[in-house]
Write an enzyme that holds these catalytic residues in place. Structure first.
Site, PDB file in Angstrom:
ATOM      1  CG  ASP A 102     -13.031  17.022  27.822  1.00  0.00           C
ATOM      2  OD1 ASP A 102     -11.956  16.958  27.218  1.00  0.00           O
ATOM      3  OD2 ASP A 102     -13.850  16.082  27.821  1.00  0.00           O
ATOM      4  NE  ARG A 164     -21.779  14.698  41.342  1.00  0.00           N
ATOM      5  CZ  ARG A 164     -21.624  15.244  40.134  1.00  0.00           C
ATOM      6  NH1 ARG A 164     -20.541  15.940  39.851  1.00  0.00           N
ATOM      7  NH2 ARG A 164     -22.560  15.104  39.210  1.00  0.00           N
TER       8      ARG A 164
HETATM    9  P1  IMP Z   1     -16.452  20.337  27.829  1.00  0.00           P
HETATM   10  O1  IMP Z   1     -17.678  21.048  27.388  1.00  0.00           O
HETATM   11  O2  IMP Z   1     -16.044  19.254  26.872  1.00  0.00           O
HETATM   12  O3  IMP Z   1     -15.298  21.286  28.124  1.00  0.00           O
HETATM   13  O4  IMP Z   1     -16.814  19.549  29.149  1.00  0.00           O
HETATM   14  C1  IMP Z   1     -16.902  20.179  30.355  1.00  0.00           C
HETATM   15  C2  IMP Z   1     -17.806  19.432  31.315  1.00  0.00           C
HETATM   16  O5  IMP Z   1     -17.719  18.032  31.132  1.00  0.00           O
HETATM   17  C3  IMP Z   1     -17.368  19.707  32.732  1.00  0.00           C
HETATM   18  O6  IMP Z   1     -18.217  20.630  33.304  1.00  0.00           O
HETATM   19  C4  IMP Z   1     -17.468  18.370  33.418  1.00  0.00           C
HETATM   20  O7  IMP Z   1     -18.685  18.286  34.121  1.00  0.00           O
HETATM   21  C5  IMP Z   1     -17.477  17.347  32.345  1.00  0.00           C
HETATM   22  N1  IMP Z   1     -16.164  16.654  32.226  1.00  0.00           N
HETATM   23  C6  IMP Z   1     -15.235  16.820  31.263  1.00  0.00           C
HETATM   24  N2  IMP Z   1     -14.168  16.047  31.468  1.00  0.00           N
HETATM   25  C7  IMP Z   1     -14.437  15.357  32.589  1.00  0.00           C
HETATM   26  C8  IMP Z   1     -13.669  14.380  33.339  1.00  0.00           C
HETATM   27  O8  IMP Z   1     -12.535  13.989  33.032  1.00  0.00           O
HETATM   28  N3  IMP Z   1     -14.269  13.906  34.454  1.00  0.00           N
HETATM   29  C9  IMP Z   1     -15.519  14.323  34.863  1.00  0.00           C
HETATM   30  N4  IMP Z   1     -16.239  15.228  34.214  1.00  0.00           N
HETATM   31  C10 IMP Z   1     -15.707  15.736  33.069  1.00  0.00           C
END
Ligand code: IMP
Ligand code: MG
Length: 178
Positions: A102, A164
């Site tokens: 994300d 999930r």
């Molecule tokens: P980041 O650090 O913002 O890149 O977030 C990554 C983590 O957030 C991933 O390992 C996911 O567990 C969770 N995550 C981010 N976006 C989503 C989504 O759209 N659905 C579910 N989990 C998400």
């Protein structure tokens, strides 16, 4: 379709096809070399189970569990290690297996953390990567799908521990988290 899902982005068949391609690509890239998959619990477990069976050659497996979200639909910006590796990864060819990128914050943390342990190589296999303006560049070598910036659930991805078990990846209705 589940009543909390507004649309299905990737069907079971879409996912299975793409993972076969990723597995074939990994098998080619590491011909004759052992790889170690480091899967990030819990979200990546279903992706991992399908991906590992599409990889030919010698594959080892380890897990890390981290938390960056709590029960929110937005990253907290703090990565907490809940379970660390069991293995010594010195000189190993690591592939981090993750459900989704994300902001990129979690992945950046993981790459740095694993590199500090002296592996030979570190690459990333991620099922989903969101398009965003201000994403931290992490350059996964293996990406399943580039997708829109919406909150996705299913096939391992959760919201507050739920969804999930959906066999497809869908967009979660905003009513559930707003
Ligand atoms: P980041 O650090 O913002 O890149 O977030 C990554 C983590 O957030 C991933 O390992 C996911 O567990 C969770 N995550 C981010 N976006 C989503 C989504 O759209 N659905 C579910 N989990 C998400
Ligand atoms: Mg995750």
């Amino acid at each position: 379709m589940h009543p909390d899902i507004t649309s299905i982005l990737y069907s079971e068949e879409d996912i299975a096809c793409r993972i076969q391609e990723l597995g074939a690509q990994i098998s080619r890239d590491y011909q004759g070399e052992k790889v170690m998959l480091v899967a990030i619990l819990k979200g990546a477990c279903i992706f991992l189970a399908d991906l590992i069976r599409c990889i030919e050659g010698e594959v080892e497996l380890d897990f890390m569990a981290i938390s960056s979200y709590g029960a929110e639909a937005k990253s907290s910006g703090v990565v907490r290690i809940i379970k660390d590796l069991d293995s010594d990864i010195r000189d190993a060819n690591i592939i981090i297996v993750e459900d989704i990128i994300d902001s990129g914050f979690t992945m950046k943390f993981l790459v740095k953390y694993l590199k500090a342990r002296g592996p030979k190589t570190v690459e990333i296999a991620v099922l989903l990567r969101k398009y965003m303006d201000k994403q931290i560049p992490v350059n996964p070598r293996y990406t399943g799908f580039d997708c829109k910036n919406e909150f996705l659930v299913g096939y391992g991805l959760d919201y507050a521990g739920r969804y999930r078990n959906l066999p497809y990846i869908g967009v979660l209705s905003r009513e559930v988290y707003e």
